[in-house]
Structure formats: C-alpha cells, structure tokens
Enzyme design. Structure first.
Site, mmCIF file in Angstrom:
data_model
loop_
_atom_site.group_PDB
_atom_site.id
_atom_site.type_symbol
_atom_site.label_atom_id
_atom_site.label_comp_id
_atom_site.label_asym_id
_atom_site.label_seq_id
_atom_site.Cartn_x
_atom_site.Cartn_y
_atom_site.Cartn_z
ATOM 1 C CB ALA A 329 -0.982 -0.033 1.166
ATOM 2 C CB SER A 330 0.021 4.716 0.997
ATOM 3 O OG SER A 330 -1.110 4.803 0.157
ATOM 4 C CB THR A 331 4.192 1.537 3.596
ATOM 5 O OG1 THR A 331 4.204 0.342 2.805
ATOM 6 C CG2 THR A 331 3.101 1.452 4.654
ATOM 7 C CB VAL A 332 5.739 1.320 -1.624
ATOM 8 C CG1 VAL A 332 5.633 -0.033 -0.948
ATOM 9 C CG2 VAL A 332 4.497 1.589 -2.486
ATOM 10 C CE LYS A 333 0.226 6.578 -2.141
ATOM 11 N NZ LYS A 333 -0.975 7.281 -1.642
#
Length: 633
Positions: A329-333
C-alpha cells in the site's frame, strides 16, 4: 623254535620299521607345519582382524550427547535454556521379553499406548545396543516408583537428560522457534550432509526459527565412552572417555521486554510488527500474533493439539512478520518518489493538479483517489504528506512497470531480505514476465497504475517493508536485517558481521532527504495523514501509513467497515522511524483487517513512546474501525 627264528629277516623288518617311522614322522611334521601355518595366519597375518572382532564383542562405544547452547537476548536474558528431565530407557538386547517388560511398565510409570508406539518406531530405526526411550519427562513419583521396582526390569533404567525449555512461551515462538524429536526426514537430511554420526546420542533437533537456522552452532560435538561388556551385554568397566563439546551460546539483537510489550499491545489481533535499529540492521523485536507455546512441540505435540493449531482460522503457525504477504500500500510511496526522482521521471519541482481522480490516457478508465474531492495542486512533498494517490498514479504511468519493478527490487521487494530465519517468503514484485507466466496474459498499462500506490499484483512481507525503510533512512545504504548479535566462542563474543551490499541509487543525490521530509510532514504538519497521532510527541517522528484493500469497491461505492465482514476489511499498515534527525529505531507494522483494538497510528505511537520514553502504558482506547479507516492512508 630255533628253526622258526632262522627264517626271520631282521634286516627287512628293520627297514620296514624305519620306512614306517619315517612316514609317520613326515606325517607328524606335515601336520605340525599345517598347525604352525594356521597359527601364524591367526596370530600374525589376521591378528588385527580377529582382534577387532573380539573387541567388537567385548568393547562398545557409547555416544554422549553434547549440551545445547543457550539463546540469550541482547541484555543477557536466557530465551531458550536446558532443564534436566528424566526418562526411562530400554536396551532391547538386554531384555528377555520386550513385550512383557512393556506391559509390566504400564502400572509402574503410567506407560500409554502412544508411548509404546513411539518406542517401537524409534527401535525400528536404531542400531543394536542402543538405549531407546520408553517414556520421557517422568514425574518425581514415576521415578520413585521405578526405583523401587527396578530389580524386576533388567535392561531398563532411568536416565537424566537436558531438555529444551522456553520460559517466555508464545512471546518468542516465531523468532526462537523450537526443537523437537528427530524424525525420518531429519535422519535422511543429516545423512546426506554427513552429519548423522554427530547426532548418535541426540534426540532433538532445531525445527523452526533461530533453533533451526543456527542448529550447527547450537548443537555441539558428540562425545563417547569406550566400555567393556560381558557376554550378556552388561558394562564391566569404562576403558576411555572423550567428553562432548557443548554447543555455542548465542546472543540475539532482540530486546525481550520490548517484544513482550508489543505482544501485549497486539493481543486479539492478527498482526505483525518488526522493530529494527537502522544503524546496524539489528532486529529489536519481531512479533507475530496470534502465536502458540513452543514447549508443546519439544516432547512431541499430541495429534489433538496439532490439529487445533493447524485448523485455527487465525493461522497461529504462520510467522506474519516474514511469511505474511500483503499489498504494501501507500507505505511504498516514499520509495517510489526516490526512484522516480533518480530515474529523471520527475523533479523536485514537478506538480500535478488532483481533482480526486486520475484518468488513463487514451482511455475512459478513471482511478480514484482516497480523497473524493481531491488534494488540489500537488508536489512531491505534499503528495507524500497527504498520501495523494493521483500523483503516484501519474508517476507509475510515466515510469512504466519495467523501471518501477527494477527500482523496487533494489529496495528489496520481490527478494528475500537475508534475515537469519529459514521461514521467509519473497512476496511478489510484478513484472511483464511474471504475469505472462502466471496468467498467460500480457501486461497492460492499466496494470501498472495501482502498483504506483503499492496495490495490484504487488505483495510484500513486513520484514521487507522494514528493510526498505532502513534503506531510506540510510540514504540508500543497505542494511540486512538480522537477529544474531554475537556467538560465544572460547570465552569471547564473536560479533555478527553485516554483509556488504551495493547501495541503492546515489546516496548523495538529496532525493532521500526529500522523501524523508515528506514522511516527517505525515507525522508533524497539519495536513499530514498521521498528524493527530504524532505531532504532540516530545521527540520528532517520521511516518507513512497505508491501507491495503482486501476486495475492490465498485465505482462510486464508499468503504464502510461496519457493513463489511471482518475478514474483508482493509489491512492497516504503517512504517515510522525516530528520532527524525538521528534515527535509532525503525518500525514496520501490519494489522490484518484493521486489527481488534486501537488504530495503527495509536499503536505505533505507543511503541515509539515505550522505546524513546520508557512509557509502559498498554491500556489504550479501542477505536471505531470505520473512523480509523477514513483516517489511515
């Protein structure tokens, strides 16, 4: 008379006697020669052979098991140790009637059918003159009863052994693992590796976790004693002894108190937390819930207990920290941002207007942002602070799946992390080739877009998220997460050595600081998605939350956790590090289906407060899953 004697030929008789005597002498000489030749063959030529045979009948080598090394945490607290237990053993060669003896032992030591079945199985694969366990872990009463009746059981005796014990139960199972009885597969593997002889007196072997990974270090070297036995197999005297060499003690990077504290916070949830020191890569805590008591496996778990664990819908046997795979999810942004900047796809000044959706060029397909009305004008920093999906849809489209997969692979996604646990999955970093092989379909542009926000075909483990976070913290320098801190050898501590891996991108590019500043904004600036959890902290935190969808919503459908089955609710993820200017701790967390208690941000703050401030409060408020779902992105 005189007439008769005159006809005797004494010369002929004498000659005949001499011939007969000569023949007899030669016969005796020949037989003596044969006897001497045989004696020479027995005493000289085949002396070694017959001496060996004699010794094999007279002398036996009895293996002596080594003491297994102790496992300690970073503060010297024993996490796995050895306790003396007593078991009753039988040497079948010394027993006249094995079955009668087993039947007689039932009333003396409470022998069960399962005990007898295990004895027969062990006997079938054991060598002659091997002492075979009949019943393990005897109570004091059972030992006393046998002592009184021992005269009835020649060839049967009680022996004391060191048995593995895990004093902290379920808190460390997925890290420490456990030892259990050696089975046929273990025997085959040890034999193929040329190690079987070293396990002649060993009943247990590491099956999981650290116990398995460092088996060669912990086990030690088997010793033996040379004893003389009589024709009934009874020991007469000891001739020689070679003492065993104990296994090495090992010290882990784990902090037991932190591990137990986090386990308490996660009670009732299906969750995983990995806490590391980004300066060294050392794992301070690795928690997976639910868990189970490893002591159940040491003596051999019952079929009933094992079936209960195996069929538990909460899958306690799975180490979620290293084997659980989820969309990151958005942890990789932040990592996608660094990659796009490094690849020249965007610059520090790149902006994008977000109306609440992003449309695939040449198509009517629209990808929604989590914020219906949009974020307005975005740059790199603001897109991270507000976790704007549309900005990263555009980045993913511009990078393409080939470059995106290549760069995320550099951050460790789709690969094993190198952690010293055998129980690890590599997750999936999707590529064109992977989709073709998996689904027999080509890769479409539309497949790339959700990858930009850590969704789609992308899956990862919490330990991978932790490794990627440490790479970001260290400006591209790779630290392999590890549990071993040092090994005790010859009275000295031999430290674990961090392997060298090439850095990710340009460590001096300044892009790392830009991404970390975005994470700082998430936790500290008014528009940050996790501002309410961290802004009041007396130390500075950087964080990034994420929401992994378990099932897709229809167009214009609104997510409502109350109307969705618990198992279909979104997973909640978060990564964070502190203090911001001099990171000493990095945390990665996943709450399956949002967890059973406080929100992910509340738990993250409490873990960081515990580490940084010594706050031990675990009485946290439960939060409305629907409200939490709207806030954590």
């Amino acid at each position: 008379m005189k007439l008769q004697n005159s006809f005797r030929d004494y010369t002929a008789e004498s000659a005949l006697f001499v011939r007969r005597a000569l023949v007899a002498f030669l016969g005796i000489l020949l037989l003596t020669g044969v006897l001497i030749a045989n004696l020479y063959n027995l005493q000289i030529v085949r002396f070694t052979d017959y001496q060996t045979r004699s010794n094999e009948n007279r002398i036996k080598l009895v293996p002596i098991a080594p003491s297994r090394g102790i496992i300690y945490d970073r503060n010297g607290i024993p996490l796995a140790l050895n306790r003396t237990i007593y078991q009753i053993e039988m040497m079948p060669e010394k027993v006249d009637n094995v079955q009668q003896t087993l039947d007689a032992l039932r009333s003396v030591v409470d022998l069960t059918d399962d005990d007898i079945a295990a004895f027969r199985k062990e006997r079938a694969r054991s060598h002659r003159f091997t002492s075979i366990p009949v019943k393990t872990n005897l109570t004091e009463v059972q030992v006393a009863r046998f002592a009184v009746n021992q005269y009835r059981f020649p060839g049967v005796e009680v022996k004391g052994y060191k048995r593995r014990y895990y004093p902290y139960g379920s808190a460390l199972t997925h890290v420490i693992g456990y030892v259990s009885k050696i089975n046929d597969k273990d025997v085959e593997r040890l034999n193929n590796d040329g190690k079987l002889a070293n396990y002649a007196a060993t009943h247990d072997i590491g099956k999981l976790g650290i116990e398995r990974y460092y088996e060669d270090v912990l086990h030690g070297q088997t010793g033996y004693e040379e004893v003389e036995v009589n024709n009934r197999g009874r020991v007469i005297r000891q001739l020689k002894e070679v003492p065993p060499q104990a296994g090495h003690d090992i010290y882990l990077t784990l902090d037991l108190k932190l591990q137990q504290y986090i386990e308490t916070l996660l009670a009732g949830s299906r969750a995983a937390v990995v806490v590391t020191d980004p300066r060294t890569g050392g794992v301070l805590a690795l928690v997976s819930t639910p868990s189970y008591d490893p002591n159940l496996f040491v003596d051999g778990i019952s079929s009933k207990d094992y079936s209960a664990l195996l069929n538990d819908p909460n899958t306690p046997l799975v180490n979620r920290a290293t084997q659980g795979v989820y969309p990151p999810a958005s942890t990789v942004k932040p990592y996608v941002a660094v990659s796009a900047l490094s690849a020249g796809v965007i610059t520090r000044n790149t902006t994008l207007f977000d109306p609440g959706w992003w449309q695939l060029p040449g198509s009517e397909k629209r990808y929604r942002d989590w914020k219906k009305w949009g974020h307005g004008r975005l740059n790199v920093t603001r897109s991270l602070e507000e976790s704007a999906d549309t900005f990263f849809y555009q980045v993913a489209y511009d990078m393409g799946i080939d470059r995106l997969s290549e760069w995320m692979g550099k951050f460790g996604y789709g690969h094993y992390t190198g952690i010293d646990l055998a129980e690890e999955r590599s997750g999936n970093m999707p590529t064109r080739e992977w989709k073709q092989k998996r689904f027999k379909k080509p890769w479409y542009q539309g497949d790339t877009i959700p990858v930009g926000i850590g969704q789609g075909y992308w899956t990862a483990t919490p330990i991978q998220m932790s490794k990627a976070l440490m790479i970001l913290i260290n400006d591209g320098i790779v630290k392999v997460p590890h549990l071993l801190m040092s090994t005790a050898e010859d009275g000295k501590q031999v430290p674990w050595v961090q392997p060298h891996e090439p850095p990710v991108g340009d460590i001096h590019s300044g892009y790392w600081e830009l991404a970390k500043d975005g994470m700082y904004g998430v936790a500290n600036r008014p528009n940050g998605t996790a501002h309410k959890y961290f802004a009041s902290a007396p130390y500075k935190i950087a964080a990034k939350s994420g929401t992994a969808q378990v099932f897709g919503l229809k167009a214009n459908e609104t997510y409502n956790a109350h109307k969705i089955a618990e198992r279909l609710r979104d997973h909640k993820l978060m990564t964070a590090f502190a203090p911001y200017n001099n990171p000493q701790v990095a945390v990665a967390m996943i709450l399956e289906n949002g967890g059973a208690g406080p929100a992910v941000g509340t738990l993250m703050r409490q873990i960081l407060d515990h580490i940084m401030l010594g706050d031990n409060n675990t009485d946290l408020p439960a939060e409305n899953p629907a409200v939490a779902a709207a806030e954590d992105h």
